[in-house]
Design an enzyme around this catalytic site. Structure first.
Site: not given
Length: 519
Positions: A15, A187
């Site tokens: 991420d 997301e």
């Protein structure tokens, strides 16, 4: 021009989020249940990364005790605005214990100190923040769609953020529900303004094999957003599970000082079958803009193993990027503990640590006596010299950790001087089984050397009196430990642990040295 190798951050660095301030880039990744959390790295060339601190780095900032593995700190976003760094993130408690939520922290120096978390009254995960050129700030994130058309459909929401009160104000806007019909888990959203248009970048498909990157665009920050006809603009799912890089997604964009554009993103490198023990790593690809849309890895359409970075500072092919090798001293920023910062559970001593044993074991989602670093290489040797006068029922030693439910321990087991032994134990789910065992021909106060010789999926567990006199105790199968086999979101950690297995104890484990050497 310098050719550099992907990934730019090997090992579990998922991420990634990035921003540039002047000539310097700053990058942060997720850390889940490990603390200190959210490492901050700095670079002048997108290739050589220097760890400068952590966002969550002191006791009391967050309460994570009891959160099971793959809970914790998810998907940060880092941005800079008018002299202040802003980081927004989600704390996820999979036990649904009511401690999760989205928060923002700030700092004037990215090395810290960072403020205590300010909690935001929003649900969902993966918050991001966008500063428009009119001075307004906008929060956005993702959640399960309120009126889904299919199971696990998610939506990206947007609301204005009052920077003075640090609270959301005004109307909520739904920006995006995925580019592909039936796509799940939209997301990691990020907003940018490029040539007067608002560009929304998002991942979808879930952070595994089907991960993909999609993009949409609007004339106003609140929308309506129109997807790119080329969506998904980058994915490796069509390459099959035999590809050298899989699971590409969760990207962030940054413009370099020379006007070139780049993207960091997560992906995995499978080996020894469909397994990726190193977890989700950070990769770099060039980006160009055509007709107002970003084109990732132009001319290739996939994440390359080698990237030309014209402004890269000297980097030797084959060298390790973003980490050092050899003896890992206590002040090395790679050290982490579970749900506590290392200084809460251990004291540095010369080249090593003094680690008091705890009643908690590695099988519990609490704060065990554990210190570890990421496995960042497929082939690596880890050699640890340690000593402890263990009592009956106590154990201490090396560990290959995926979670409390899945790990391998090479432990010295306490007992009489004639009964001391070292045992290799694989915990798998709720059960444990013995991989191998051998007696220790040494006094209780003598140092013992434990070692891991990792070659692909073979994790050879060794013990002896010196690094030159090691016997193989057992060989563990790494393919049983990665997240494909066990679930979860993490790569493997290599570390040291000690436990009294529930009994009161005053025993201390002395870690004389910890050596990590890629092969």
């Amino acid at each position: 021009m310098t050719v550099v190798h992907n990934p730019i951050l090997p090992g579990c660095h998922p991420d990634p989020t990035i921003c540039r301030v002047g000539d310097e880039f700053y990058l942060v990744t997720s850390t889940f249940e490990y603390l200190p959390g959210l490492p901050v790295l700095r670079s002048r060339d997108l290739v050589n990364w220097e760890p400068i601190g952590h966002v969550i780095d002191r006791p009391g900032m967050l309460d994570m005790v009891g959160m099971r593995s793959s809970s914790g700190l998810y998907a940060p976003t880092l941005r800079f605005h008018e002299g202040t760094f802003y980081l927004v993130c989600t704390l996820v408690d999979q036990n649904d214990g009511g401690r999760g939520g989205n928060f923002v922290v700030t700092a004037t120096d990215p090395a810290g100190p960072w403020s205590d978390p300010i909690w935001l009254d929003v649900d969902g995960i993966d918050p991001s923040i966008f500063f428009d050129d009119d001075g307004r700030a906008w929060m956005h994130g993702t959640r399960l769609a309120r009126e889904p058309q299919w199971h696990d459909q998610t939506e990206v929401w947007l609301r204005e953020l009052d920077l003075q009160e640090m609270e959301l104000i005004g109307e909520e806007h739904i920006l995006w529900r995925g580019a592909v019909l039936g796509a799940v888990w939209t997301e990691g959203p990020h907003l940018y303004k490029v040539d007067g248009a608002y560009v929304l970048l998002a991942a979808e498909g879930g952070t595994e094999f089907h991960h993909a990157i999609s993009v949409a665009r609007a004339d106003a920050v609140t929308g309506p957003y129109v997807g790119n006809k080329a969506n998904p603009v980058l994915t490796h799912r069509h390459l099959g599970r035999g590809a050298d890089i899989i699971g590409v997604g969760h990207a962030d964009l940054v413009e370099a000082a020379d006007g070139s554009w780049w993207s960091v993103m997560l992906a995995m490198r499978p080996y020894g079958g469909y397994h990726y023990n190193l977890g989700r790593e950070t990769f770099l690809v060039p980006v160009v803009w055509e007709d107002g849309w970003p084109v990732f890895a132009p001319g290739e359409g996939r994440v390359p193993l080698e990237v030309d970075v014209p402004f890269a500072i000297d980097w030797a092919p084959g060298a390790t990027q973003g980490d050092s090798t050899g003896i890992v001293p206590p002040d090395d920023p790679r050290w982490t503990a579970l749900r506590a910062v290392p200084t809460e559970i251990a004291v540095s001593s010369g080249d090593g640590w003094t680690l008091p044993l705890r009643a908690e074991s590695l099988a519990e989602p609490l704060v065990p006596a554990f210190l570890g670093i990421r496995q960042q290489h497929v082939d690596v040797d880890v050699v640890v010299a340690l000593d402890a006068d263990l009592q009956d029922g106590e154990e201490a030693g090396l560990v290959v950790r995926q979670s409390e439910r899945d790990h391998v321990r090479l432990s010295i087991v306490g007992g009489s001087h004639t009964d001391r032994r070292v045992s290799a134990i694989h915990r798998n789910g709720d059960g444990e089984h013995l991989l191998g065992e051998m007696p220790l021909a040494c006094d209780a106060t003598d140092s013992v050397v434990l070692a891991l010789r990792i070659r692909g999926q073979a994790y050879e567990l060794c013990a002896g009196r010196t690094p030159q006199e090691l016997d193989v105790v057992a060989v563990a199968d790494g393919a049983a430990l990665d997240s494909v086999a066990t679930g979860g979101f993490l790569g493997l950690w290599l570390g040291v642990h000690g436990t009294s297995n529930g009994a009161p104890t005053s025993t201390e484990l002395h870690i004389r040295s910890f050596e990590y050497v890629p092969r």
